[in-house]
Design a protein around this motif. Structure first.
Motif, mmCIF file in Angstrom:
data_model
loop_
_atom_site.group_PDB
_atom_site.id
_atom_site.type_symbol
_atom_site.label_atom_id
_atom_site.label_comp_id
_atom_site.label_asym_id
_atom_site.label_seq_id
_atom_site.Cartn_x
_atom_site.Cartn_y
_atom_site.Cartn_z
ATOM 1 N N TYR A 58 4.528 3.870 -5.322
ATOM 2 C CA TYR A 58 4.585 4.605 -6.476
ATOM 3 C C TYR A 58 5.611 3.931 -7.273
ATOM 4 C CZ TYR A 58 4.357 8.454 -9.583
ATOM 5 O OH TYR A 58 4.468 9.425 -10.679
ATOM 6 N N LEU B 92 -4.285 3.033 -8.278
ATOM 7 C CA LEU B 92 -4.382 3.854 -9.264
ATOM 8 C C LEU B 92 -3.458 3.291 -10.803
ATOM 9 C CD1 LEU B 92 -5.566 6.511 -10.972
ATOM 10 C CD2 LEU B 92 -3.566 7.613 -10.041
ATOM 11 N N LEU C 93 -0.617 12.902 -5.666
ATOM 12 C CA LEU C 93 -1.548 11.777 -5.432
ATOM 13 C C LEU C 93 -0.880 10.718 -4.370
ATOM 14 C CD1 LEU C 93 -3.447 11.230 -8.643
ATOM 15 C CD2 LEU C 93 -4.473 12.309 -6.449
ATOM 16 N N LEU D 105 -10.016 8.334 -9.925
ATOM 17 C CA LEU D 105 -10.175 8.675 -8.462
ATOM 18 C C LEU D 105 -11.422 8.812 -7.644
ATOM 19 C CD1 LEU D 105 -6.969 11.222 -8.298
ATOM 20 C CD2 LEU D 105 -7.080 8.825 -7.616
ATOM 21 N N ARG E 288 0.781 -1.380 -0.030
ATOM 22 C CA ARG E 288 -0.151 0.014 0.096
ATOM 23 C C ARG E 288 0.974 1.290 -0.134
ATOM 24 N NH1 ARG E 288 -4.768 -0.667 0.517
ATOM 25 N NH2 ARG E 288 -4.543 -2.604 1.725
ATOM 26 N N ASN E 289 0.455 2.234 -0.547
ATOM 27 C CA ASN E 289 1.293 3.562 -0.768
ATOM 28 C C ASN E 289 2.424 3.870 -1.688
ATOM 29 O OD1 ASN E 289 -0.900 4.142 1.146
ATOM 30 N ND2 ASN E 289 0.829 3.963 2.864
ATOM 31 N N ARG F 187 -12.411 6.495 -4.997
ATOM 32 C CA ARG F 187 -11.214 6.213 -4.147
ATOM 33 C C ARG F 187 -10.905 4.784 -4.100
ATOM 34 N NH1 ARG F 187 -15.808 8.447 -0.456
ATOM 35 N NH2 ARG F 187 -15.778 10.464 -0.858
ATOM 36 N N GLN G 178 -1.734 7.670 -2.198
ATOM 37 C CA GLN G 178 -2.368 6.912 -3.235
ATOM 38 C C GLN G 178 -1.265 5.961 -3.866
ATOM 39 O OE1 GLN G 178 -5.787 7.091 -4.787
ATOM 40 N NE2 GLN G 178 -4.894 5.189 -5.446
ATOM 41 N N THR G 179 -2.099 4.660 -3.956
ATOM 42 C CA THR G 179 -0.732 3.487 -4.673
ATOM 43 C C THR G 179 -1.215 3.915 -6.041
ATOM 44 O OG1 THR G 179 -1.529 2.106 -2.744
ATOM 45 C CG2 THR G 179 -0.331 1.243 -4.689
ATOM 46 N N VAL G 180 0.157 3.803 -6.852
ATOM 47 C CA VAL G 180 0.069 4.258 -8.129
ATOM 48 C C VAL G 180 0.884 3.190 -8.938
ATOM 49 C CG1 VAL G 180 0.627 5.929 -9.981
ATOM 50 C CG2 VAL G 180 -0.091 6.837 -7.516
ATOM 51 N N SER H 51 -8.116 1.675 -4.443
ATOM 52 C CA SER H 51 -7.036 1.348 -3.630
ATOM 53 C C SER H 51 -5.797 1.518 -4.415
ATOM 54 C CB SER H 51 -7.029 -0.202 -2.975
ATOM 55 O OG SER H 51 -7.610 -1.212 -3.946
#
Ligand code: ATP
Ligand code: MG
Lengths: 414, 263
Positions: free
Chosen positions: B63, B193, B217, B186, B60-61, B189, B222-224, B191
């Protein structure tokens, strides 16, 4: 709540799509428009005529009934009568007199319809009906004497060639001049005009059956050839307080006595009431309706196939959109619903246009026939329902194709 | 803006440990775990092996950028992660759920709730306004009209498009279109992107703008995960995975990656 919201969304999308391709949409729904319009127009006209007949019956008094030689819902060819009917005797004036003398009966007289043009000094009307009746004709059929007088007893008895003519006919032949005591030709036979009458308002009569003149029965009997099977009858009106059934019973007894029918022998005459006339009309229009429904069914089928074709094209050209929607979380059912709503909106709009066109042209026709008709509102709902149903039925295949698209392939589609 | 260090990048050892035990549901902070993920295409007898066993673990989180030559399987992997496609073999765990065993309808639901997708070609509905485009995922989530509108407006404001809400895609620039697409991704919301070459159709200035949006983000937690061809775009991510011939060739922190490519 969610489904209503979803339907609303889909409806917006559908209307957008329709607006984007106006001509295409118009062509697509043409079949549906034509199908619905035909049914609605016909329904409006038939309804109008029906109301008119009911109205006419109300004027004539719903208790009047007719004794005829042979009853059939359609005119019969005299050479092709059933054997039973062929052997029946013709109705005669004496029978009408006998019926008139019954205590249950207020009025009874033998009437006939003969046909021809009315002519005066080279001016002629179209083909019309002449009612061969007596001086109390308007008591039964409605209408009133405007000028002149009715037949005298002597004129009736001797069949004098006199006539009470319709006021429209009088105006056409004589203009401002006074028609009284002039000699006109009725189907070529000379007759002296003794009166002018106006038929009851709004009486509906098909072309060629408008009553142009009323003449003494015996004049018609010796000067014209009467079709004794289809156009000869005894008009009977019960006395006030006597029911139609009681009066018919009394007439039956009297007729059997006159004709010396033995017990067990069948009646050699028929009776027809106003209710039966209405029934007959309903039966005729029922057949008519059936034919119309089949025809418009064909138009609707053609329209439906058009809708299917256009929806197929629409699905193909919007493959990418379908992919996007699926990527954003649309389920197969969502996509199915979207295209079904679109197809049924298309046909629903077609149906509504069809209803407007149909009712509009029905109104024009009834106005031209100068009858008043109230629009068939119940049918309107059915028509909307059927149109929407057509959209759903024929949109199903394209919608299923759209729903089953693979999201990646759809997204990649160029 | 939060400190980047607040979201630690998963280490190679941690990842290897999560991937090792087949069939085990990963712990909660692992958003994505794939084990031996395979995807093959049958092209009339000839089998194209687009993914040949991908072991991937993303916290999670994080990038993450995915790079690799054309045809190496980047898009195929993104489609699997985005639940648009299903693997021929292997496991895919998303938020502790075994996605690789789900039905079509379940997948649609996951796409709707858990995943925000940004495409190279924007993929906006051409006849709909920016606002309506952004509302779409909420429509399929069954969010009622008023709330839908409010949330779509919020998402558009988040990408600085508050003033363009009622414009249609053809009334917007490429960068603005991509920002509408990001807002759309987005709005539910999600989990994760996912972005497959989000700057592929944009010039370098506009690309930088979009990268700034992604950066923000990511800073907000935001997980990207994004696919790109360009090393300088990939260098915006904190972790870079390189695919080659359908397998992971390398998986580095940003610093190691920039050193390698000499940025
Ligand atoms: N639908 C498909 N049918 C057949 N083969 C496919 C399909 N999709 C992808 N492939 C093949 O799978 C391999 C990987 O394709 P993919 O699109 O994942 O590559 P990519 O890394 O995204 O390439 P690019 O950088 O060009 O976008 C390629 O060899 C491609 O030809
Ligand atoms: Mg690709």
């Amino acid at each position: 709540m969610r489904i209503v919201d979803r339907l609303g969304q889909n409806l917006t999308i559908a209307l957008d799509t329709l607006r984007a391709g106006k001509i295409r949409s118009a062509l697509t729904i043409l079949g549906v428009v034509i199908g619905v319009a035909t049914v609605m127009a016909m329904a409006a006209i038939v309804q109008g005529i029906r109301e008119q007949i009911v109205h006419t019956i109300e004027i004539a008094g719903p208790t009047t009934f007719y004794v005829i030689r042979y009853f059939s819902s359609t005119p019969v060819n005299p050479n092709r009568l059933p054997r039973d009917a062929k052997n029946r005797p013709d109705l005669i004036p004496e029978e009408a007199q006998r019926i008139a003398s019954l205590p249950e009966i207020g009025y009874s007289a033998i009437w006939a319809q003969v046909f021809g043009r009315v002519e005066y000094q080279g001016i002629r009307t179209q083909q019309m009906t002449f009612m061969a009746a007596d001086d109390r004709y308007t008591e039964i059929q409605g209408g009133e004497l405007l000028e002149g007088r009715w037949f005298t007893r002597a004129e009736l008895k001797s069949g004098t060639p006199v006539a009470v003519i319709d006021h429209d006919v009088a105006r056409k032949l004589f203009g401002q001049a006074n028609p009284l005591d002039k000699t006109v030709r009725l189907g070529g036979r000379p007759a002296r005009v003794i009166g002018i009458y106006a038929p009851p308002e709004n009486i509906f009569a098909p072309q060629g059956q408008q009553v142009g003149a009323i003449i003494p029965f015996l004049f018609a009997d010796h000067a014209f050839v009467i079709d004794k099977i289809n156009a000869l009858f005894i008009a009977v009106k019960p006395r006030p307080g006597v029911t139609v059934a009681e009066a018919q019973d009394a007439v039956t007894v009297a007729m059997r006595e006159i004709r010396a029918l033995r017990p067990g022998q069948r009646n050699t005459f028929d009776m027809i009431t106003q209710d039966q006339i209405l029934d007959t009309f309903n039966k005729l229009t029922g057949v008519f309706f059936l034919v119309m429904i089949v025809l418009s069914g064909v138009a609707l089928m053609v329209g439906g196939i058009g809708v299917m074709a256009i929806m197929m094209v629409s699905v193909t050209s919007r493959t990418r959109e379908i992919g996007v929607r699926k990527a954003l979380g649309a389920t197969n059912a969502d996509i199915l619903l979207q295209f079904l709503v679109e197809a049924s909106t298309l046909t629903g709009v077609g149906g509504i246009i069809g209803i407007i066109v149909g009712l509009g042209s029905g109104k024009l026709v009834t106005l031209a026939m100068s009858i008043q008709a109230s629009p068939p509102l119940g049918l309107t709902l059915v028509a909307v329902g059927v149109s929407v149903g057509i959209g759903i039925a024929f949109g199903l295949l394209p919608a299923m194709r759209a729903a089953r698209l693979d999201p990646i392939e759809a997204l990649r589609y160029e | 803006m939060r400190n980047t260090d607040e979201y630690p990048i998963s280490t190679t050892e941690e990842r290897e440990a999560v991937v090792a035990t087949a069939g085990a549901a990963p712990e909660e902070d692992w958003v994505i775990v794939t084990r031996g993920l395979k995807r093959e295409y049958d092209m009339g007898g000839e089998v194209v092996r687009a993914l040949r066993g991908v072991d991937l673990a993303i916290r999670r989180n994080e990038y993450v950028a995915i790079m690799g030559p054309s045809g190496s399987g980047k898009s195929t992997l993104m489609n699997l992660i985005g639940c648009l496609d299903t693997p021929n073999d292997g496991e895919y765990w998303l938020n502790g759920q075994l996605v690789s065993a789900m039905s079509d309808d379940q997948l649609a639901r996951v796409r709707n709730k858990e995943i925000g997708f940004v495409f190279q070609t924007f993929n906006l509905l051409p006849r709909a306004t920016a606002l309506h485009n952004v509302e779409l995922p909420l429509v399929y989530a069954g969010v009622p009209g008023e709330e839908r509108r409010r949330r779509a407006e919020e998402a558009l404001e988040r990408v600085q498009l508050g003033a363009r809400m009622l414009h249609k895609p053809n009334e917007l620039s490429g960068g603005q279109r991509q920002r509408v697409a990001i807002a759309r991704a987005l709005v539910n919301r999600p989990s994760i992107l996912l972005a497959d070459e989000p700057t592929g159709n944009l010039d370098s200035t506009t690309s930088e703008e979009i990268m700034k949006v992604f950066e923000e983000l990511a800073d907000q937690g935001q997980t990207v995960i994004m696919v790109t061809h360009e090393p300088d775009i990939a260098a915006h991510a904190r972790r870079v995975i390189v695919l080659r011939d359908g397998v992971i060739a390398s998986d580095d922190k940003r610093s190691a990656f920039t050193q390698k490519v000499g940025l």
